[in-house]
Design a protein around this motif. Structure first.
Motif, PDB file in Angstrom:
ATOM      1  N   TRP A   1       4.802   2.871  -8.159  1.00 51.91           N
ATOM      2  CA  TRP A   1       4.505   2.250  -9.453  1.00 51.91           C
ATOM      3  C   TRP A   1       4.079   3.330 -10.446  1.00 51.91           C
ATOM      4  O   TRP A   1       4.454   3.285 -11.632  1.00 51.91           O
ATOM      5  CB  TRP A   1       3.380   1.223  -9.309  1.00 51.91           C
ATOM      6  CG  TRP A   1       3.678  -0.004  -8.523  1.00 51.91           C
ATOM      7  CD1 TRP A   1       2.990  -0.458  -7.436  1.00 51.91           C
ATOM      8  CD2 TRP A   1       4.712  -0.983  -8.763  1.00 51.91           C
ATOM      9  NE1 TRP A   1       3.531  -1.638  -6.975  1.00 51.91           N
ATOM     10  CE2 TRP A   1       4.580  -1.991  -7.769  1.00 51.91           C
ATOM     11  CE3 TRP A   1       5.722  -1.095  -9.709  1.00 51.91           C
ATOM     12  CZ2 TRP A   1       5.423  -3.093  -7.706  1.00 51.91           C
ATOM     13  CZ3 TRP A   1       6.567  -2.193  -9.642  1.00 51.91           C
ATOM     14  CH2 TRP A   1       6.421  -3.178  -8.658  1.00 51.91           C
TER      15      TRP A   1
ATOM     16  N   THR B   1       0.833  -1.205   0.000  1.00 44.49           N
ATOM     17  CA  THR B   1       0.000   0.000   0.000  1.00 44.49           C
ATOM     18  C   THR B   1       0.864   1.251   0.000  1.00 44.49           C
ATOM     19  O   THR B   1       0.621   2.198  -0.771  1.00 44.49           O
ATOM     20  CB  THR B   1      -0.935  -0.006   1.218  1.00 44.49           C
ATOM     21  OG1 THR B   1      -1.751  -1.175   1.189  1.00 44.49           O
ATOM     22  CG2 THR B   1      -1.822   1.235   1.216  1.00 44.49           C
TER      23      THR B   1
ATOM     24  N   THR C   1       2.411   1.960  -3.489  1.00 44.76           N
ATOM     25  CA  THR C   1       1.530   2.090  -4.657  1.00 44.76           C
ATOM     26  C   THR C   1       1.889   3.272  -5.544  1.00 44.76           C
ATOM     27  O   THR C   1       1.953   3.152  -6.780  1.00 44.76           O
ATOM     28  CB  THR C   1       0.067   2.208  -4.193  1.00 44.76           C
ATOM     29  OG1 THR C   1      -0.304   1.003  -3.533  1.00 44.76           O
ATOM     30  CG2 THR C   1      -0.856   2.444  -5.381  1.00 44.76           C
TER      31      THR C   1
ATOM     32  N   HIS D   1      -1.878  -5.997  -5.650  1.00 46.10           N
ATOM     33  CA  HIS D   1      -1.755  -4.543  -5.774  1.00 46.10           C
ATOM     34  C   HIS D   1      -1.141  -4.119  -7.123  1.00 46.10           C
ATOM     35  O   HIS D   1      -1.066  -2.938  -7.411  1.00 46.10           O
ATOM     36  CB  HIS D   1      -0.880  -3.997  -4.650  1.00 46.10           C
ATOM     37  CG  HIS D   1      -1.488  -4.136  -3.287  1.00 46.10           C
ATOM     38  ND1 HIS D   1      -2.099  -3.088  -2.630  1.00 46.10           N
ATOM     39  CD2 HIS D   1      -1.587  -5.209  -2.459  1.00 46.10           C
ATOM     40  CE1 HIS D   1      -2.551  -3.505  -1.452  1.00 46.10           C
ATOM     41  NE2 HIS D   1      -2.241  -4.789  -1.322  1.00 46.10           N
TER      42      HIS D   1
END
Length: 249
Positions: free
Chosen positions: A229, A223, A226, A247
């Motif tokens: 990315w 998380t 994230t 994810h």
């Protein structure tokens, strides 16, 4: 610049699947393969007798049943170490892996390898490269190998032994700060490996804008990672790659 045609996975198992097995061991690489990882990151350095082994620390206390310096051991002494019992009783009796043993396993499993040249204080970078790189190049095809290091002397020696078309070099940074472009250009680098906690959007976009692959170490919270990315990070080198699966989308 021509580099090997590497298809980087999104996730690379750090020191093998080090959340489930003792790091940098044959069993950790098998665990990574069984968990669906196609690449692993491992460390190589030399024993006192010049044998390349898969090991991270300068000392042996943290990951074995003994104390002392790795540099003071020859191969018979290193073989006597239990390098699994510290992790759990299930791995008691695991032995230190030589580079040759690890390369054989990785090739048998068809995996890719990010091999970090670990030059701890007082160790000879050139000797490490000369002892470890030729066997690595012989064992694995160019598209399944990245050789990385914080140490520019080791990376420069590696580049002297193999052109960019044969060997992808990864330059390790804590933070991608001033001077990174000159450093990477001089080494004809393929990738930049950054501490995910010190990477910012500006740095990531600059790296990607200059055409380098961007790998981050060692995120373990999918998380929190994230947004990276979204900055264009190509791969995460993680202790817990299985946590990231849901994810990635």
């Amino acid at each position: 610049m021509l580099h090997p045609d590497i298809s980087l996975p999104r996730l690379i198992a750090h020191r093998g699947l080090s959340s489930r097995a003792p790091e940098n061991t044959l069993v950790a690489v098998r665990a990574a393969h069984n968990a669906g990882c196609s690449w692993v990151e491992l460390d190589v350095q030399l024993l006192g007798d010049g044998t390349p082994v898969i090991w991270h620390d300068a000392g042996i206390r943290r990951c074995s049943d003994a104390r002392g310096r790795l540099a003071d051991l020859d191969l018979p002494a290193a073989r006597r170490l239990d390098v699994g019992g510290w992790f759990s009783d299930a791995f008691r009796g695991e032995r230190i892996a030589t580079l040759d043993e690890m390369l054989t396993l990785i090739d048998e499993l068809g995996m890719g390898l990010n091999l970090e040249l670990k030059v701890n204080r007082g160790r000879n970078a050139e000797a490490l490269v000369k002892a470890s790189l030729p066997a690595t190049l012989e064992a694995l095809p160019p598209e399944r190998l990245i050789v990385s290091s914080f140490n520019d002397q080791a990376l420069s020696q590696a580049r002297r032994l193999a052109p960019a078309s044969r060997l992808a070099l990864g330059v390790l940074f804590e933070g991608v700060g001033r001077g990174w472009q000159k450093r990477c250009a001089g080494l004809e680098a393929y990738s930049i490996h950054a501490d995910w906690r010190r990477l910012n959007r500006r740095g990531a976009e600059a790296v990607k804008g200059d055409g380098y692959a961007l790998l981050c170490y060692t995120p373990n919270d999918p998380t929190a990672f994230t947004h990276q990315w979204q900055w264009g990070v190509d791969a995460a080198i993680s202790d817990v790659p299985d946590r990231f699966i849901d994810h990635l989308s």
